[in-house]
Design a protein around this motif. Structure first.
Motif, PDB file in Angstrom:
ATOM      1  N   SER A 285      15.673  27.025  57.139  1.00  0.00           N
ATOM      2  CA  SER A 285      16.358  25.989  56.363  1.00  0.00           C
ATOM      3  C   SER A 285      15.821  24.596  56.652  1.00  0.00           C
ATOM      4  O   SER A 285      16.014  23.673  55.851  1.00  0.00           O
ATOM      5  CB  SER A 285      17.863  26.032  56.664  1.00  0.00           C
ATOM      6  N   SER A 286      15.147  24.444  57.806  1.00  0.00           N
ATOM      7  CA  SER A 286      14.618  23.122  58.151  1.00  0.00           C
ATOM      8  C   SER A 286      13.274  22.840  57.495  1.00  0.00           C
ATOM      9  O   SER A 286      12.739  21.739  57.642  1.00  0.00           O
ATOM     10  CB  SER A 286      14.477  23.009  59.675  1.00  0.00           C
ATOM     11  N   MET A 287      12.731  23.799  56.781  1.00  0.00           N
ATOM     12  CA  MET A 287      11.465  23.566  56.076  1.00  0.00           C
ATOM     13  C   MET A 287      11.640  22.486  55.018  1.00  0.00           C
ATOM     14  O   MET A 287      12.715  22.363  54.418  1.00  0.00           O
ATOM     15  CB  MET A 287      10.993  24.855  55.388  1.00  0.00           C
ATOM     16  N   PRO A 288      10.598  21.716  54.753  1.00  0.00           N
ATOM     17  CA  PRO A 288      10.671  20.766  53.628  1.00  0.00           C
ATOM     18  C   PRO A 288      10.977  21.500  52.322  1.00  0.00           C
ATOM     19  O   PRO A 288      10.638  22.680  52.169  1.00  0.00           O
ATOM     20  CB  PRO A 288       9.266  20.149  53.614  1.00  0.00           C
ATOM     21  N   ASP A 289      11.611  20.816  51.408  1.00  0.00           N
ATOM     22  CA  ASP A 289      12.027  21.447  50.157  1.00  0.00           C
ATOM     23  C   ASP A 289      10.844  22.082  49.419  1.00  0.00           C
ATOM     24  O   ASP A 289      10.959  23.188  48.880  1.00  0.00           O
ATOM     25  CB  ASP A 289      12.708  20.416  49.251  1.00  0.00           C
ATOM     26  N   VAL A 290       9.709  21.396  49.394  1.00  0.00           N
ATOM     27  CA  VAL A 290       8.567  21.929  48.674  1.00  0.00           C
ATOM     28  C   VAL A 290       8.083  23.230  49.319  1.00  0.00           C
ATOM     29  O   VAL A 290       7.649  24.162  48.631  1.00  0.00           O
ATOM     30  CB  VAL A 290       7.426  20.882  48.610  1.00  0.00           C
ATOM     31  N   CYS A 291       8.190  23.328  50.638  1.00  0.00           N
ATOM     32  CA  CYS A 291       7.801  24.561  51.328  1.00  0.00           C
ATOM     33  C   CYS A 291       8.758  25.699  51.004  1.00  0.00           C
ATOM     34  O   CYS A 291       8.342  26.858  50.896  1.00  0.00           O
ATOM     35  CB  CYS A 291       7.741  24.329  52.833  1.00  0.00           C
ATOM     36  N   GLN A 292      10.033  25.372  50.828  1.00  0.00           N
ATOM     37  CA  GLN A 292      10.993  26.406  50.461  1.00  0.00           C
ATOM     38  C   GLN A 292      10.728  26.919  49.053  1.00  0.00           C
ATOM     39  O   GLN A 292      10.911  28.115  48.772  1.00  0.00           O
ATOM     40  CB  GLN A 292      12.412  25.860  50.588  1.00  0.00           C
TER      41      GLN A 292
END
Length: 278
Positions: A242-249
């Motif tokens: 969940s701590s990944m940047p939004d673009v990575c998600q």
């Protein structure tokens, strides 16, 4: 105590219970549950058609199937190697080493995403074995993800067969379950596997571009492709993604989608030829 106080206490107890249950199967701290769960994870990753034959009493066809033997052999060999590593290098008790290894190999090989131990603290030698399990996945005709063991087995037999070719023009057929694998099928398997790995490394490249460390990016990308749900490093079993940047998600979501739908069925939507025919 009024109604609101009672609700607040129940809510606090429920949240505390959920907090502990985030430990996955390790929350129960039960060897029996771990062994039973491991067994059913492996069973569910076998070809469902063969399981139906077993229910009909045709056990011979089940045990004669090459992919089944390959998959079960892979689970046994990787489990044995990790057990030895944990026993000698991390001083686990022998039974616990075997149980933790079996459970983690089963859950990663079968795309279940459960944990009973923090495998990122295991010797790095075991990480390579777990990464192979992420790539291989389960059997064809099952709900497991990954490349599938049938494709891995076909490629292995193709390499072994061609390595025996002394004459450059010799044609040696690849046999699976005593049947010759047609050349178009062999080409399709090779193309799919290479394309699968290419998508995984492309995802790794994009994740590193947006600041994710290489090991974490590589394992997260392959894990998403195989729908395993488990990575290494900061995105290992002790943490979440969940701590990944939004673009990575978004990237991870796309990788999970194409991995679950077997690549071509999704990526063909991006082909102009597909839309012209419609």
């Amino acid at each position: 105590m009024n109604l609101f106080d009672g609700c607040a206490i129940r809510s606090a107890l429920w949240n505390r219970r959920l907090l502990h249950q985030q430990d996955s199967i390790a929350y129960w701290d039960s060897p029996f549950i771990e062994y039973v769960t491991s067994a059913f994870m492996v069973i569910a990753s076998l070809n469902f058609s063969l399981l139906v034959l077993c229910l009909q009493g045709k056990f011979g066809k089940f045990f004669k199937d090459g992919e089944t033997r390959w998959f079960l052999g892979s689970v046994c060999v990787i489990t044995l190697l990790i057990t030895v590593s944990l026993f000698f290098q991390r001083q686990y008790p022998l039974e616990e080493a075997f149980r933790k290894a079996l459970f983690q190999v089963s859950t990663i090989h079968t795309s279940c995403g459960l944990v009973t131990d923090d495998y990122t603290l295991w010797p790095q030698f075991t990480w390579l074995l777990l990464i192979f399990a992420i790539l291989a996945g389960g059997c064809t005709g099952s709900t497991a993800g990954g490349i599938k063991n049938m494709r891995i087995m076909i490629l292995f037999h193709a390499i072994r067969t061609n390595s025996k070719a002394i004459h450059p023009n010799a044609i040696l057929p690849v046999r699976i379950n005593k049947h010759v694998v047609p050349l178009p099928l062999l080409n399709t398997v090779t193309t799919f596997t290479l394309f699968y790995l290419l998508c995984g490394f492309a995802g790794c490249f994009l994740l590193t571009f947006f600041g994710i460390d290489f090991l974490e990016a590589l394992t997260s990308s392959l894990s998403a492709m195989g729908n395993t749900g488990l990575g290494f490093g900061y995105y290992g079993p002790a943490y979440t993604m969940s701590s990944m940047p939004d673009v990575c998600q978004w990237i991870m979501s796309f990788l999970m989608l194409i991995g679950r739908l077997e690549l071509f069925s999704v990526l063909i939507l991006f082909s102009p030829v597909f839309w012209k025919e419609w």
